[in-house]
Design a protein around this motif. Structure first.
Motif, PDB file in Angstrom:
ATOM      1  N   UNK A  17     -18.697   7.563   8.033  1.00 49.02           N
ATOM      2  CA  UNK A  17     -18.138   6.799   6.905  1.00 49.02           C
ATOM      3  C   UNK A  17     -17.207   7.680   6.066  1.00 49.02           C
ATOM      4  N   UNK A  18     -15.957   7.285   5.963  1.00 49.27           N
ATOM      5  CA  UNK A  18     -14.957   8.041   5.210  1.00 49.27           C
ATOM      6  C   UNK A  18     -14.706   7.361   3.878  1.00 49.27           C
ATOM      7  N   UNK A  19     -14.862   8.120   2.807  1.00 49.80           N
ATOM      8  CA  UNK A  19     -14.618   7.581   1.471  1.00 49.80           C
ATOM      9  C   UNK A  19     -13.120   7.614   1.161  1.00 49.80           C
ATOM     10  N   UNK A  20     -12.579   6.432   0.858  1.00 51.45           N
ATOM     11  CA  UNK A  20     -11.180   6.316   0.464  1.00 51.45           C
ATOM     12  C   UNK A  20     -11.164   5.779  -0.962  1.00 51.45           C
ATOM     13  N   UNK A  21     -10.605   6.553  -1.878  1.00 49.32           N
ATOM     14  CA  UNK A  21     -10.594   6.186  -3.286  1.00 49.32           C
ATOM     15  C   UNK A  21      -9.355   5.339  -3.571  1.00 49.32           C
ATOM     16  N   UNK A  22      -9.589   4.083  -3.859  1.00 55.48           N
ATOM     17  CA  UNK A  22      -8.506   3.123  -4.030  1.00 55.48           C
ATOM     18  C   UNK A  22      -8.277   2.817  -5.506  1.00 55.48           C
ATOM     19  N   UNK A  23      -7.028   2.520  -5.828  1.00 57.16           N
ATOM     20  CA  UNK A  23      -6.718   2.003  -7.156  1.00 57.16           C
ATOM     21  C   UNK A  23      -5.785   0.818  -7.026  1.00 57.16           C
ATOM     22  N   UNK A  24      -6.199  -0.300  -7.647  1.00 58.66           N
ATOM     23  CA  UNK A  24      -5.337  -1.474  -7.703  1.00 58.66           C
ATOM     24  C   UNK A  24      -4.386  -1.284  -8.877  1.00 58.66           C
ATOM     25  N   UNK A  25      -3.108  -1.079  -8.577  1.00 56.08           N
ATOM     26  CA  UNK A  25      -2.138  -0.637  -9.577  1.00 56.08           C
ATOM     27  C   UNK A  25      -1.982  -1.599 -10.754  1.00 56.08           C
ATOM     28  N   UNK A  26      -1.873  -2.920 -10.544  1.00 61.72           N
ATOM     29  CA  UNK A  26      -1.582  -3.794 -11.685  1.00 61.72           C
ATOM     30  C   UNK A  26      -2.596  -3.720 -12.812  1.00 61.72           C
ATOM     31  N   UNK A  86       0.835  -1.203   0.000  1.00 62.73           N
ATOM     32  CA  UNK A  86       0.000   0.000   0.000  1.00 62.73           C
ATOM     33  C   UNK A  86       0.872   1.257   0.000  1.00 62.73           C
ATOM     34  N   UNK A  87       0.405   2.291  -0.703  1.00 59.94           N
ATOM     35  CA  UNK A  87       1.102   3.584  -0.710  1.00 59.94           C
ATOM     36  C   UNK A  87       0.116   4.696  -1.015  1.00 59.94           C
ATOM     37  N   UNK A  88       0.514   5.929  -0.713  1.00 61.84           N
ATOM     38  CA  UNK A  88      -0.287   7.075  -1.154  1.00 61.84           C
ATOM     39  C   UNK A  88      -0.270   7.128  -2.675  1.00 61.84           C
ATOM     40  N   UNK A  89      -1.387   7.561  -3.247  1.00 60.26           N
ATOM     41  CA  UNK A  89      -1.480   7.619  -4.700  1.00 60.26           C
ATOM     42  C   UNK A  89      -1.114   9.008  -5.215  1.00 60.26           C
ATOM     43  N   UNK A  90      -0.435   9.034  -6.349  1.00 66.68           N
ATOM     44  CA  UNK A  90      -0.143  10.279  -7.052  1.00 66.68           C
ATOM     45  C   UNK A  90      -1.062  10.439  -8.267  1.00 66.68           C
ATOM     46  N   UNK A  91      -2.042   9.556  -8.384  1.00 66.41           N
ATOM     47  CA  UNK A  91      -2.915   9.544  -9.551  1.00 66.41           C
ATOM     48  C   UNK A  91      -4.127  10.442  -9.311  1.00 66.41           C
ATOM     49  N   UNK A  92      -4.541  11.221 -10.299  1.00 69.58           N
ATOM     50  CA  UNK A  92      -5.726  12.076 -10.137  1.00 69.58           C
ATOM     51  C   UNK A  92      -6.959  11.236  -9.791  1.00 69.58           C
ATOM     52  N   UNK A  93      -7.714  11.712  -8.823  1.00 68.79           N
ATOM     53  CA  UNK A  93      -8.950  11.030  -8.457  1.00 68.79           C
ATOM     54  C   UNK A  93      -8.763   9.820  -7.572  1.00 68.79           C
ATOM     55  N   UNK A  94      -7.539   9.578  -7.105  1.00 69.78           N
ATOM     56  CA  UNK A  94      -7.261   8.427  -6.231  1.00 69.78           C
ATOM     57  C   UNK A  94      -6.534   8.899  -4.979  1.00 69.78           C
ATOM     58  N   UNK A  95      -6.789   8.212  -3.876  1.00 68.31           N
ATOM     59  CA  UNK A  95      -6.121   8.524  -2.614  1.00 68.31           C
ATOM     60  C   UNK A  95      -5.029   7.502  -2.278  1.00 68.31           C
ATOM     61  N   UNK A  96      -5.302   6.240  -2.552  1.00 72.78           N
ATOM     62  CA  UNK A  96      -4.413   5.159  -2.138  1.00 72.78           C
ATOM     63  C   UNK A  96      -4.207   4.176  -3.288  1.00 72.78           C
ATOM     64  N   UNK A  97      -2.956   3.800  -3.525  1.00 75.87           N
ATOM     65  CA  UNK A  97      -2.624   2.719  -4.459  1.00 75.87           C
ATOM     66  C   UNK A  97      -2.353   1.449  -3.665  1.00 75.87           C
ATOM     67  N   UNK A  98      -2.748   0.311  -4.230  1.00 74.32           N
ATOM     68  CA  UNK A  98      -2.445  -0.950  -3.561  1.00 74.32           C
ATOM     69  C   UNK A  98      -2.266  -2.052  -4.579  1.00 74.32           C
TER      70      UNK A  98
END
Length: 383
Positions: free
Chosen positions: A120-129, A67-79
């Motif tokens: 409820x906190x919205x966390x915008x996730x992106x699965x990197x692969x 897991x890491x912080x995301x640098x992608x627009x519209x995303x908070x967390x990369x995993x």
């Protein structure tokens, strides 16, 4: 001998457990990163026990999430979700396990990668692969993740807080073969109709009665039925080739084991769950039994549940043939431990060849998640 000490959090997501790591605590180079993770889990132990590491889950598969912080627009967390099958020496960074995705948001907030708001906190996730986007709604109180609650899911003995997941446009091609129904063939020549789905992770569905089963089987029924497991494995390997996961059955054993999972489904019927509770036929829309790595799962994972919901929403699949799902209503899945609901919104258009092209617009699923252990794993350098 030099030992690398790597911070790790053991977390439960749904009925799955995995070791969670910060990307910044691992080598940047993928090969070096994977070497550290493989050794942390116990190496390529042919017996599958991985006694000299964090070890596998109940299905013989070791799981890890980076897991890491995301640098992608519209995303908070990369995993990234990785699996290490029994005897395997390489990590499969395939689709995002739906159950473990529920633990990513809580991990990010607890580890101060993302600030939680009250409620409820919205966390915008992106699965990197594969670029899969998931919104996780994590319960937060006074800035901390709320892990206690009344949410109950089968396969987990204790209640917890609910983490709601919403897959955003998860697939514009849910059927890898382009068809909602395919025919697989057993070694004895028996043709088995199937539906092959790839939404979160690859899944292969067949009717229980095609295998002489009822859909009410328990782990004890399956574990001692070697002939059935051999037939299931033959179908799984053939499905892997059809889905483009491997060029041959032998390659499927090496590259993508144990994917796809194979699941047989049946019309609703009453049965007794693993904890002894009666499950009424009226409380479920279909029965499902999933095998991964030669073991019957206590409950389908998030990926299996989503794939079932998608297949149930598409006319012509073997799942829709037996499910009594209503349009716009989540599918209630009867599994060995009890039941689970998963929803899918699917649209279609007619392609140039006159055949429908299906698109999954949204999937919905809830799981519990919590931290089990926080510490360091000691990884010997050089093996």
């Amino acid at each position: 001998m030099t030992v690398r000490r790597v911070p790790v959090v053991l977390m439960r997501g749904g009925a799955r457990r995995a070791a969670f790591f910060h990307a910044h605590d691992l080598p940047n180079a993928p090969r070096a990163r994977d070497a550290v993770l493989v050794r942390a889990m116990g190496g390529s132990d042919a017996a599958g026990e991985r006694i000299d590491g964090l070890g596998p889950g109940q299905d013989g598969v070791a799981r890890m999430v980076v897991v890491s912080r995301s640098q992608r627009p519209g995303c908070d967390i990369d995993f990234m979700c990785g699996t290490l099958a029994a005897g395997a020496a390489t990590i499969d960074w395939g689709g995002p396990c739906g159950a473990l995705a529920a633990a990513v948001g809580p991990f990010a907030i607890a580890e101060r990668l993302f600030a939680g708001a009250e409620g409820p906190t919205r966390v915008r996730l992106q699965h990197v692969p594969d670029g899969t986007r998931i919104d996780a709604y994590v319960p937060v109180s006074a800035g901390e993740v709320s892990e206690q609650g009344t949410f109950v899911e089968d396969g987990v003995p204790f209640a917890s807080a609910e983490v709601r997941l919403e897959w955003i446009e998860p697939s514009d091609a849910p059927f890898p073969t382009g068809r909602p129904r395919d025919v697989l063939e057993l070694p004895d020549g028996l043709a088995i109709e199937s539906t092959l789905v790839a939404v979160d992770e690859p899944m292969a569905f067949v009717r229980a009665d095609a295998l002489g089963l009822s859909g009410r089987e328990s782990a004890a029924d399956i574990d001692r039925n070697r002939r059935l497991l051999e037939r299931v494995e033959a179908l799984r390997l053939q499905a892997a080739v059809r889905m483009g996961l491997a060029d041959s059955a032998q390659a499927a054993l090496r590259v993508r084991a144990p994917m796809p999972a194979l699941c047989w489904i049946a019309r609703p019927a009453a049965y007794r769950g693993t904890a002894g509770a009666e499950v009424a036929a009226e409380s479920v829309d279909l029965l499902a039994r999933c095998v991964i790595g030669g073991r019957l799962q206590v409950a389908p994972g998030g990926a299996g549940s989503l794939a079932l919901a998608v297949a149930a929403a598409v006319p012509g699949t073997v799942v829709a043939e037996v499910a009594r799902t209503l349009p716009g209503v989540p599918t209630r899945i009867g599994h060995p431990s009890g039941s689970r609901a998963a929803g899918a919104e699917v649209s279609s258009r007619i392609g140039a060849d006159g055949r429908p092209r299906w698109r999954v617009e949204r999937c919905l699923l809830s799981h519990g998640a919590r931290r089990l252990l926080t510490g360091e794993v000691h990884v010997p350098e050089g093996g």
